[in-house]
Write a protein that holds these residues in place. Structure first.
Motif, PDB file in Angstrom:
ATOM      1  N   HIS A 114       0.957  -1.005  -0.152  1.00 45.34           N
ATOM      2  CA  HIS A 114      -0.037  -0.127   0.219  1.00 45.34           C
ATOM      3  C   HIS A 114       0.931   1.216  -0.207  1.00 45.34           C
ATOM      4  O   HIS A 114       0.797   1.907  -0.835  1.00 45.34           O
ATOM      5  N   LYS A 151      -5.533   2.130  -7.453  1.00 43.73           N
ATOM      6  CA  LYS A 151      -6.341   1.780  -7.142  1.00 43.73           C
ATOM      7  C   LYS A 151      -7.743   2.442  -5.968  1.00 43.73           C
ATOM      8  O   LYS A 151      -7.378   3.508  -5.213  1.00 43.73           O
ATOM      9  N   LYS A 152      -9.384   1.643  -6.029  1.00 42.73           N
ATOM     10  CA  LYS A 152     -10.136   2.003  -6.123  1.00 42.73           C
ATOM     11  C   LYS A 152     -10.121   2.464  -4.025  1.00 42.73           C
ATOM     12  O   LYS A 152     -10.463   3.407  -3.283  1.00 42.73           O
ATOM     13  N   ARG A 153      -9.158   1.362  -3.910  1.00 41.77           N
ATOM     14  CA  ARG A 153      -9.165   1.364  -1.569  1.00 41.77           C
ATOM     15  C   ARG A 153      -8.289   2.696  -1.668  1.00 41.77           C
ATOM     16  O   ARG A 153      -8.650   3.795  -0.975  1.00 41.77           O
ATOM     17  N   LEU A 154      -8.010   2.782  -2.692  1.00 43.95           N
ATOM     18  CA  LEU A 154      -6.595   3.594  -2.141  1.00 43.95           C
ATOM     19  C   LEU A 154      -7.203   5.683  -1.963  1.00 43.95           C
ATOM     20  O   LEU A 154      -6.918   5.945  -1.537  1.00 43.95           O
ATOM     21  N   GLU A 209     -10.797   5.251  -1.487  1.00 45.09           N
ATOM     22  CA  GLU A 209     -11.445   5.708  -0.931  1.00 45.09           C
ATOM     23  C   GLU A 209     -11.037   6.101   0.459  1.00 45.09           C
ATOM     24  O   GLU A 209     -11.772   7.093   1.153  1.00 45.09           O
ATOM     25  N   LEU A 210      -9.952   5.835   0.561  1.00 40.86           N
ATOM     26  CA  LEU A 210      -8.952   6.906   1.530  1.00 40.86           C
ATOM     27  C   LEU A 210      -8.555   7.769   2.054  1.00 40.86           C
ATOM     28  O   LEU A 210      -8.392   8.285   2.653  1.00 40.86           O
TER      29      LEU A 210
END
Length: 734
Positions: A438, A448-451, A453-454
């Motif tokens: 990460h 990346k989607k998760r990155l 979103e955070l």
């Protein structure tokens, strides 16, 4: 068989060691461990493969009334140990499922008559309700002197080879609390050690960790390509002696063993898909030198006690550092040089990851993936392989071992201080809640989607590392971890945490230099021959003695190393003893082996000397300054060490010159001092270090090296303590 009541008492443990096993001195910690066992203390012994764990319970068993019960996980392992003990004239036996009813009954009767000193059992049999009446009868009649739990890491779920049946062994302490227990293993992290103590209910045990550094093993990693079989074949042809090749699947085992046989290499497969009889036969052929190579899955492991394995190759990726240490540790158990090679590819990583996904428990999967990351870290790193292994077990090592591919072919250091500051700053801005991948995604500006979103695409460190590849950032992260400039959680999640070193880097107080290498065929390291340097006559005699050993072993249906180890044969070839007195001085020749083999081998050596017009090297008697002794036997190997010492060579230089271990040379020098020979202590131990050692000996006595070291502190080396102690004892006994 000798009765327990007729075992001779010995004036010293060293005398008993020579009498039963033929060795002149103890290895690291062995004496201290044995002393604790003889005092009925519980002990936990962590000693590397080949370090002499078995002796730690075998010798005390022979010096005490009663029988010592040894718990061993595999039939082949216990049979092998019993064969070796019997060949030394020691009353040992096993009871397992390979025996008939009448054979079991006969062995039980021998036990109750006091004719057995060591009994080997599997944990299932020992904990079986049907076996406990015999156990109670033994305790009431001849007595049980101790329980020895071998391969004790099997008791822990955190170990690499957990066996549920080992968990039942705590009942021994519940039912027979007065009997001391030894737990022994070659591999155990701090967590596994704690688990062993807790699970076995050990009573305030003394824990001995003799170190995990197998100095005689050379470690290397090779990239796995389409031509890897050709590389494997070349390796096998280049390296002398027996070898083990580990593969992940049965299919790969069959394929490699078949291709090796096609290419003229004697090889056999070993995996769980074969019948038990076929596995046993293949293993026997390997152990008895009838076949040179065994190709195996990890099903082939603890059952092998062959000391002269010269190489171990992992054709597929090992699953954990702990299992790799254990499996590669099958090489060089006799202390002679051996090679350990891993072939690495990301296809194997995917295979191991698939196997991890089959585990039903999510926590088990997390732990397994973290262990896999450690393996990848090991294979891809440019720093000392030994440093990574030892660090895994919590042992400090400076690196630069000069016995791995990275140390022999080092990648140049580069200054990556600025990049390190970027990386550590990103860890801080991600609030120390994420792992390496990460952090690299943030640095390289991933979408990346998760990155996203955070909200990590809004961090000041987002995208500032696009000038370096993912591989280079990984190498930096690993190097920061190895240099202890960054920490990582060990709960299976591998979350990066800043530490004191991290803040020193961020504050520009210390630089960061790391090895960065491009992914390519690794440079070929050059290694010296595995065979200790012998002259032409000695090599010829050694081969003749090996043939004699093989013939004698086949006649008795035992492996050749049960007759004599390679090191003993090599010493015979160098010294050429033709009298029983000279032969008795060979390391590994005890009372039983002298009676059983002395005449056969001395006749062979004498015949060789006559046919090659050579003069035998016999023992030389030299007077000593000790008034209590009229003469002391000084063998040619001691004379050689003494001569080199007089020429001004240091112990390390003598060891290198002679192709012997440093510990062996230190033992020679100590013996020479005790014999009254002219040894310059000042040339081996500086005078300013001698003074505190002498003072410590005066304070705690000379009996225990450990007590002396504890008094001095860890800055003092056991070798220099041994040398000073030899002088002190010489002065005080004169």
């Amino acid at each position: 068989m000798a009765s327990a009541t007729t075992i001779t008492s010995f004036p010293s443990l060293e005398k008993a060691l020579k009498h039963f096993f033929g060795y002149d001195g103890f290895r690291h910690y062995q004496r201290d461990i044995i002393e604790h066992v003889l005092k009925n203390r519980d002990v936990l012994v962590i000693m590397p493969t080949g370090g002499g764990k078995s002796l730690c319970y075998q010798l005390p068993a022979l010096l005490r009334v009663g029988v010592t019960i040894v718990v061993s996980p595999l039939i082949a392992l216990m049979q092998d140990q019993v064969n070796s003990l019997k060949d030394n004239g020691i009353a040992a036996t096993f009871i397992n499922s390979s025996l008939t009813f009448n054979e079991v009954r006969d062995r039980e009767q021998a036990l109750l008559k006091g004719e057995i000193k060591l009994l080997y059992l599997a944990p299932e049999r020992l904990m079986s309700p049907s076996f406990w009446p015999l156990l109670e009868q033994l305790q009431q009649t001849i007595g049980i002197s101790a329980f020895a739990i071998d391969e004790a890491h099997c008791v822990s779920e955190w170990g690499h080879d957990f066996r549920p049946e080992y968990r039942q062994l705590f009942q021994l302490k519940q039912q027979l609390p007065q009997i001391p227990t030894m737990a022994l293993t070659a591999t155990a992290t701090e967590r596994v050690r704690q688990d062993i103590v807790q699970q076995l209910r050990l009573n305030d045990p003394q824990i001995f960790v003799s170190g995990f550094n197998r100095q005689n093993l050379y470690y290397e990693v090779k990239p796995k390509t389409k031509q890897s079989y050709d590389h494997l074949l070349k390796l096998v042809k280049q390296q002398p002696g027996a070898g083990i090749i580990y593969c992940l699947s049965r299919k790969r085992v069959n394929e490699i063993s078949f291709r090796l046989k096609q290419d003229g290499i004697s090889a056999l497969p070993y995996h769980a898909g074969l019948s038990a009889q076929e596995r046993q036969e293949n293993q026997e052929q390997f152990i008895r030198d009838d076949v040179r190579i065994i190709v195996a899955t990890i099903a082939f492991g603890m059952g092998i006690n062959k000391p002269d394995v010269r190489f171990v190759i992992h054709y597929d990726l090992p699953r954990t550092i702990e299992s790799y240490y254990q499996e590669s540790g099958r090489a060089g158990r006799d202390g002679d040089p051996a090679n350990c090679t891993v072939f690495f590819s990301y296809a194997d990583v995917a295979t191991v990851d698939y196997l991890i996904n089959q585990k039903p428990d999510e926590q088990e999967q997390r732990i397994a993936r973290q262990q896999l990351r450690h393996v990848i870290n090991y294979t891809e790193s440019a720093i000392c392989r030994r440093k990574i292994q030892l660090s895994y077990f919590g042992e400090s090592f400076a690196g630069n071992c000069q016995n791995c591919d990275n140390c022999l072919n080092p990648v140049p250091l580069e200054d990556w201080t600025i990049e390190a500051q970027k990386f550590l700053s990103c860890v801080a801005r991600c609030q120390e809640r994420f792992g390496m991948n990460h952090i690299i995604d943030v640095l390289r500006g991933s979408r990346k989607k998760r990155l996203v979103e955070l909200g990590h695409d809004q961090l000041s460190t987002y995208g500032i590392g696009q000038d370096h590849s993912v591989d280079e950032w990984r190498q930096l992260c690993r190097s920061l971890l190895h240099q202890e400039l960054l920490a990582e959680t060990t709960d299976g999640y591998s979350v990066l945490k800043l530490n004191a070193g991290s803040w020193q880097v961020l504050k520009k107080q210390i630089p960061v230099n790391i090895h960065i290498f491009k992914r390519a065929e690794a440079p070929k390291a050059t290694k010296a021959s595995n065979e200790v340097q012998l002259n032409a006559d000695e090599i010829l005699l050694l081969e003749q003695l090996r043939r004699l050993r093989k013939r004698l072993a086949d006649e008795q249906s035992v492996p050749p190393y049960v007759v004599f180890a390679d090191a003993s044969l090599r010493q015979m070839a160098q010294q050429r003893p033709i009298t029983t007195t000279a032969f008795a001085a060979i390391s590994g020749v005890g009372k039983r082996k002298l009676e059983q083999y002395g005449q056969i081998f001395t006749n062979e050596i004498q015949h060789f000397c006559q046919s090659h017009n050579l003069t035998p090297n016999n023992i030389v008697s030299v007077p000593t300054a000790t008034p209590q002794q009229s003469a002391q036997e000084l063998t040619s190997t001691y004379i050689t060490t003494h001569t080199l010492h007089k020429q001004g060579l240091s112990p390390s230089e003598i060891a290198l010159e002679r192709g012997l271990r440093l510990g062996t040379i230190i033992e020679h020098l100590c013996q020479l001092i005790e014999m009254g020979q002219d040894i310059d202590l000042n040339s081996t131990v500086s005078p300013e270090r001698q003074v505190p050692i002498f003072e410590a000996i005066e304070k705690v006595g000379s009996h225990s090296l450990r007590n002396i070291r504890d008094e001095l502190g860890e800055t003092f080396d056991y070798n220099e303590i041994r040398l000073v102690r030899a002088v002190w004892e010489r002065q005080n006994l004169a």
